[in-house]
Design an enzyme around this catalytic site. Structure first.
Site, PDB file in Angstrom:
ATOM      1  N   CYS A   4       0.856  -1.184   0.000  1.00  0.00           N
ATOM      2  CA  CYS A   4       0.000   0.000   0.000  1.00  0.00           C
ATOM      3  C   CYS A   4       0.895   1.239   0.000  1.00  0.00           C
ATOM      4  CB  CYS A   4      -0.923   0.004   1.224  1.00  0.00           C
ATOM      5  SG  CYS A   4      -1.779   1.586   1.428  1.00  0.00           S
ATOM      6  N   ASP A  30       0.311  16.879  -1.872  1.00  0.00           N
ATOM      7  CA  ASP A  30       0.003  15.991  -2.990  1.00  0.00           C
ATOM      8  C   ASP A  30       1.076  16.153  -4.068  1.00  0.00           C
ATOM      9  OD1 ASP A  30      -2.903  14.532  -3.998  1.00  0.00           O
ATOM     10  OD2 ASP A  30      -1.370  14.941  -5.506  1.00  0.00           O
ATOM     11  N   HIS A  98      -6.184   3.668   0.384  1.00  0.00           N
ATOM     12  CA  HIS A  98      -5.868   3.926   1.801  1.00  0.00           C
ATOM     13  C   HIS A  98      -6.551   5.261   2.094  1.00  0.00           C
ATOM     14  CE1 HIS A  98      -2.667   4.039   5.228  1.00  0.00           C
ATOM     15  NE2 HIS A  98      -3.402   5.141   5.368  1.00  0.00           N
ATOM     16  N   HIS A 100      -7.797   8.738   2.677  1.00  0.00           N
ATOM     17  CA  HIS A 100      -7.083  10.023   2.684  1.00  0.00           C
ATOM     18  C   HIS A 100      -8.071  11.143   2.432  1.00  0.00           C
ATOM     19  CE1 HIS A 100      -6.911   8.327  -1.391  1.00  0.00           C
ATOM     20  NE2 HIS A 100      -6.966   9.567  -1.855  1.00  0.00           N
TER      21      HIS A 100
HETATM   22  P1  AMP Z   1      -7.336   9.680  -4.957  1.00  0.00           P
HETATM   23  O1  AMP Z   1      -7.340   9.738  -6.449  1.00  0.00           O
HETATM   24  O2  AMP Z   1      -8.480  10.371  -4.289  1.00  0.00           O
HETATM   25  O3  AMP Z   1      -7.157   8.242  -4.463  1.00  0.00           O
HETATM   26  O4  AMP Z   1      -6.074  10.501  -4.484  1.00  0.00           O
HETATM   27  C1  AMP Z   1      -4.780  10.005  -4.486  1.00  0.00           C
HETATM   28  C2  AMP Z   1      -3.873  11.177  -4.480  1.00  0.00           C
HETATM   29  O5  AMP Z   1      -2.589  10.747  -4.114  1.00  0.00           O
HETATM   30  C3  AMP Z   1      -3.737  11.868  -5.852  1.00  0.00           C
HETATM   31  O6  AMP Z   1      -4.127  13.235  -5.735  1.00  0.00           O
HETATM   32  C4  AMP Z   1      -2.255  11.715  -6.177  1.00  0.00           C
HETATM   33  O7  AMP Z   1      -1.728  12.842  -6.854  1.00  0.00           O
HETATM   34  C5  AMP Z   1      -1.653  11.532  -4.801  1.00  0.00           C
HETATM   35  N1  AMP Z   1      -0.389  10.804  -4.762  1.00  0.00           N
HETATM   36  C6  AMP Z   1      -0.087   9.650  -5.398  1.00  0.00           C
HETATM   37  N2  AMP Z   1       1.170   9.264  -5.084  1.00  0.00           N
HETATM   38  C7  AMP Z   1       1.667  10.207  -4.257  1.00  0.00           C
HETATM   39  C8  AMP Z   1       2.911  10.382  -3.591  1.00  0.00           C
HETATM   40  N3  AMP Z   1       3.922   9.502  -3.727  1.00  0.00           N
HETATM   41  N4  AMP Z   1       3.085  11.481  -2.816  1.00  0.00           N
HETATM   42  C9  AMP Z   1       2.084  12.382  -2.682  1.00  0.00           C
HETATM   43  N5  AMP Z   1       0.879  12.261  -3.268  1.00  0.00           N
HETATM   44  C10 AMP Z   1       0.668  11.194  -4.047  1.00  0.00           C
HETATM   45 ZN    ZN Z   2      -2.352   1.565   3.577  1.00  0.00          ZN
END
Ligand code: AMP
Ligand code: ZN
Length: 114
Positions: A4, A30, A98, A100
């Site tokens: 994850c 993000d 996960h 968020h």
């Molecule tokens: P969701 O699409 O609601 O699941 O949001 C996931 C978010 O995680 C997206 O806005 C991505 O840009 C962000 N994300 C993915 N990988 C990373 C990372 N390594 N560091 C920071 N944000 C990330």
């Molecule tokens: Zn997790």
């Protein structure tokens, strides 16, 4: 949870641009910001999504929102406003499984969302 992404970020195995951390939650910017301010709040404990929350998680969710309010004030967006979003499942647009909370600010956000 194994494999994850956000558990790995919470454990420090994958770096993040951290805004705040305590024993329960981690807040980081993000990687693909959709607004001038765009950070994510995650519980350190793995929870798949908001669909898995129960009454037992009430203290955690209260802590998440209290932290968001404090950080928003610190970033000077408490008066201009901001949006807190948690996407759930495929139709909700959740790409990381996960829990968020997105916090978006410093631009006028459209409603309804796409
Ligand atoms: P969701 O699409 O609601 O699941 O949001 C996931 C978010 O995680 C997206 O806005 C991505 O840009 C962000 N994300 C993915 N990988 C990373 C990372 N390594 N560091 C920071 N944000 C990330
Ligand atoms: Zn997790």
């Amino acid at each position: 949870m194994k494999d994850c992404l956000f558990c790995k970020i919470a454990a420090g195995e994958i770096p993040s641009n951290k805004l705040y951390e305590d024993d329960q939650i981690l807040v980081f910017h993000d990687i693909d910001p959709q607004a001038p301010v765009h950070f994510l709040v995650i519980p350190k404990e793995h929870i798949d999504s908001a669909a898995c929350l129960t009454e037992e998680n009430a203290p955690l969710i209260g802590h998440v929102y209290a932290t968001i309010a404090r950080l928003a004030k610190g970033l000077g967006v408490d008066e201009s406003g901001y949006r807190v979003v948690t996407n759930v499942g495929e139709d909700g647009g959740q790409s990381v499984k996960h829990l968020h909370f997105h916090v978006l600010a410093k631009r006028s956000l459209a409603w309804p969302p796409g």
